[in-house]
Design a protein around this motif. Structure first.
Motif, short mmCIF file in Angstrom:
data_model
loop_
_atom_site.label_atom_id
_atom_site.label_comp_id
_atom_site.label_asym_id
_atom_site.label_seq_id
_atom_site.Cartn_x
_atom_site.Cartn_y
_atom_site.Cartn_z
N ARG A 239 37.34 44.81 32.96
CA ARG A 239 38.81 44.07 32.99
C ARG A 239 39.13 43.04 34.09
O ARG A 239 38.54 43.41 35.05
CB ARG A 239 39.81 45.79 33.22
CG ARG A 239 41.20 45.36 34.44
CD ARG A 239 41.48 46.52 34.82
NE ARG A 239 42.66 46.66 35.83
CZ ARG A 239 43.72 45.97 35.41
NH1 ARG A 239 44.22 46.76 34.36
NH2 ARG A 239 44.71 46.05 36.27
N ASN A 240 39.62 42.26 33.77
CA ASN A 240 39.80 41.76 35.03
C ASN A 240 40.96 41.82 35.90
O ASN A 240 41.95 41.64 35.73
CB ASN A 240 40.52 39.97 34.42
CG ASN A 240 40.64 39.00 34.94
OD1 ASN A 240 40.35 38.90 36.53
ND2 ASN A 240 39.83 37.54 35.04
N ALA B 114 44.07 40.87 32.42
CA ALA B 114 43.45 40.50 31.16
C ALA B 114 42.62 41.85 31.12
O ALA B 114 42.13 41.85 32.24
CB ALA B 114 42.75 39.61 30.77
N VAL C 263 42.20 40.59 38.78
CA VAL C 263 43.09 39.77 39.16
C VAL C 263 44.42 39.41 38.73
O VAL C 263 45.37 39.91 38.63
CB VAL C 263 42.49 37.89 39.08
CG1 VAL C 263 43.05 37.05 39.77
CG2 VAL C 263 41.35 38.78 40.88
N THR C 264 43.90 38.97 36.84
CA THR C 264 44.76 39.14 35.82
C THR C 264 45.30 40.09 35.45
O THR C 264 46.33 39.29 34.63
CB THR C 264 44.32 37.83 34.97
OG1 THR C 264 43.48 38.35 34.07
CG2 THR C 264 44.11 36.81 35.70
N THR D 192 36.31 41.13 39.82
CA THR D 192 37.44 39.70 40.78
C THR D 192 36.87 38.67 40.99
O THR D 192 35.84 38.26 39.86
CB THR D 192 37.28 40.55 42.41
OG1 THR D 192 36.26 40.49 42.72
CG2 THR D 192 37.82 41.77 42.18
N GLU D 193 37.80 37.94 41.58
CA GLU D 193 36.94 36.45 41.25
C GLU D 193 35.45 36.07 42.04
O GLU D 193 35.00 35.07 40.97
CB GLU D 193 38.19 35.66 42.56
CG GLU D 193 39.39 35.82 41.68
CD GLU D 193 40.19 34.34 43.10
OE1 GLU D 193 39.52 34.37 43.55
OE2 GLU D 193 41.44 34.48 42.85
#
Length: 404
Positions: free
Chosen positions: A83-84, A89, A86-87, A216-217
């Motif tokens: 899982r991203n 996705a 932040v987004t 995360t980023e």
């Protein structure tokens, strides 16, 4: 060949009452073989180190009458994801594709101490089962007729004789040292941190599943849902020691980064684990054999360590039963060593290392490549089935049986 009951001196000695040692005790006593288990701690540890039981492991335990206990204290995970964070996705793996290939098409999220408790409860007053706490196995010797172990106890040292000794006494195994075996490998540079949190993250983070590997980023973390808590895993931030990262205020800050909320989180457990990739030169020397972490270590990424140790236990105890009860040649233990060492070296360590690096990839280009591959696999039922046969440890059990 007819089975005969074991004589008193056929007792198998087991160093360590963790999931692997007690699984050995369970499998052997169910075959009618008496065991004595020696545990250095004063009681069964409530360790949060492992919390995933894969389908292959549940299949291995199916006829040992403990799966029902695990199911009652665990949570079935039928889908899990990368899982991203932040987004939002995601790449979702659906365990349903394994239906028909296993009796348990799910990951079971359940603390490892639930298994050790269940085994002790099942064995209860079984006359074939002895368990001594505060008893550390510090040495072992053998001859053609049996083994002797030296046990360190508060009441004073004790020498115990038996037919075989199983070293399930962890990474610092004294049984392995008594066998004269090297434990070659490497130590990963990053410590793994685990925090158990009592908070309903699934009710507040959209799209969260029971098992989540998140980016995360500039970092990563994992979130595993257990029956009563969430298990959050992460690494110290650059420049932080694990002691600093586990300071209460740092833990709270890290959790607030994952999901900001009013007030502090309720923390019920914290742990820091040094990650190793090591393996013994052999898993057998005469009547002395190794299983689990005493034999091999790997990254916890993907939850393969405890599971492969339980697979060791089943393979070893089936062979010991054939030797003790059916008169099979002791060289059968060499096959155990070949089978389980090959799986540990070429399958478990390789896959867990790949998981470790996939979870921690940071570069934009590198992440894009990993993400594209995850999407390709989860978008194709055949590829996803193949991936899950490996990650669920069903294929490693098949591979082991083909090793002569």
């Amino acid at each position: 060949m007819n089975r005969v009951g074991p004589a008193d001196d056929d007792r198998v000695l087991i160093a360590g009452a963790g999931p692997v040692g007690l699984s050995c005790a369970l499998f052997l006593t169910r075959s009618g073989i008496p065991v004595s288990v020696f545990e250095a701690e004063s009681e069964l540890p409530e360790d949060m180190r492992a919390s995933t039981f894969h389908p292959g492991t549940l299949d291995v335990l199916e006829d040992a009458d403990v799966v029902a206990d695990l199911l009652a204290n665990g949570l079935k995970c039928r889908q899990w994801q990368y899982r991203n964070h932040v987004t939002g996705a995601c790449a979702v793996f659906d365990m349903e594709v394994l239906r028909g290939r296993t009796s348990h098409p799910y990951r079971l999220q359940c603390e490892q101490f639930r298994l050790t408790r269940a085994i002790c409860s099942r064995l209860g007053d079984n006359r074939l089962f002895d368990l001594e706490f505060g008893a550390r196995v510090i040495d072992a010797t053998q001859n053609e007729n049996g083994v002797e172990i030296e046990v360190e106890r508060p009441a004073g040292p004790r020498t115990v004789r038996g037919s075989f000794v199983i070293g399930a006494d962890g990474a610092g195994s004294r049984v392995r040292k008594a066998m004269g075996l090297d434990f070659r490998g490497e130590t990963y540079p990053i410590t793994s941190l685990t925090v158990a949190v009592r908070y309903p993250f699934d009710q507040h983070i959209e799209g969260l599943l029971s098992v989540n590997y998140c980016w995360t980023e500039d970092s990563h973390f994992s979130m595993m849902q257990l029956k009563d808590v969430w298990r959050v895993g992460f690494s110290p931030k650059p420049g932080q020691s694990h002691e600093e990262a586990l300071q209460p205020e740092r833990i709270q800050a890290r959790l607030q980064e994952i999901h900001p909320k009013e007030g502090p989180y309720e923390i019920v457990h914290t742990g820091a684990y040094t990650i190793h990739r090591r393996i013994a030169d052999s898993f057998r020397t005469g009547r002395m054999v190794l299983a689990g972490d005493a034999a091999h270590l790997n990254s916890p990424s993907g939850g393969l360590g405890m599971n492969s140790g339980i697979h060791d236990a089943r393979s070893l105890c089936d062979k010991l039963a054939a030797i003790i009860l059916d008169g099979a040649d002791e060289s059968l233990l060499d096959r155990y060593s070949r089978q389980r060492r090959s799986i540990a070296l070429d399958d478990v360590q390789v896959r867990s290392d790949r998981n470790y690096r996939r979870h921690r990839v940071k570069g934009r280009k590198e992440r894009a490549e990993v993400w594209d591959e995850l999407q390709r696999v989860t978008g194709d039922r055949r590829l996803m089935t193949d991936f899950l046969m490996e990650s669920s440890m069903l294929r490693s059990l098949e591979k082991a049986e083909r090793i002569d």
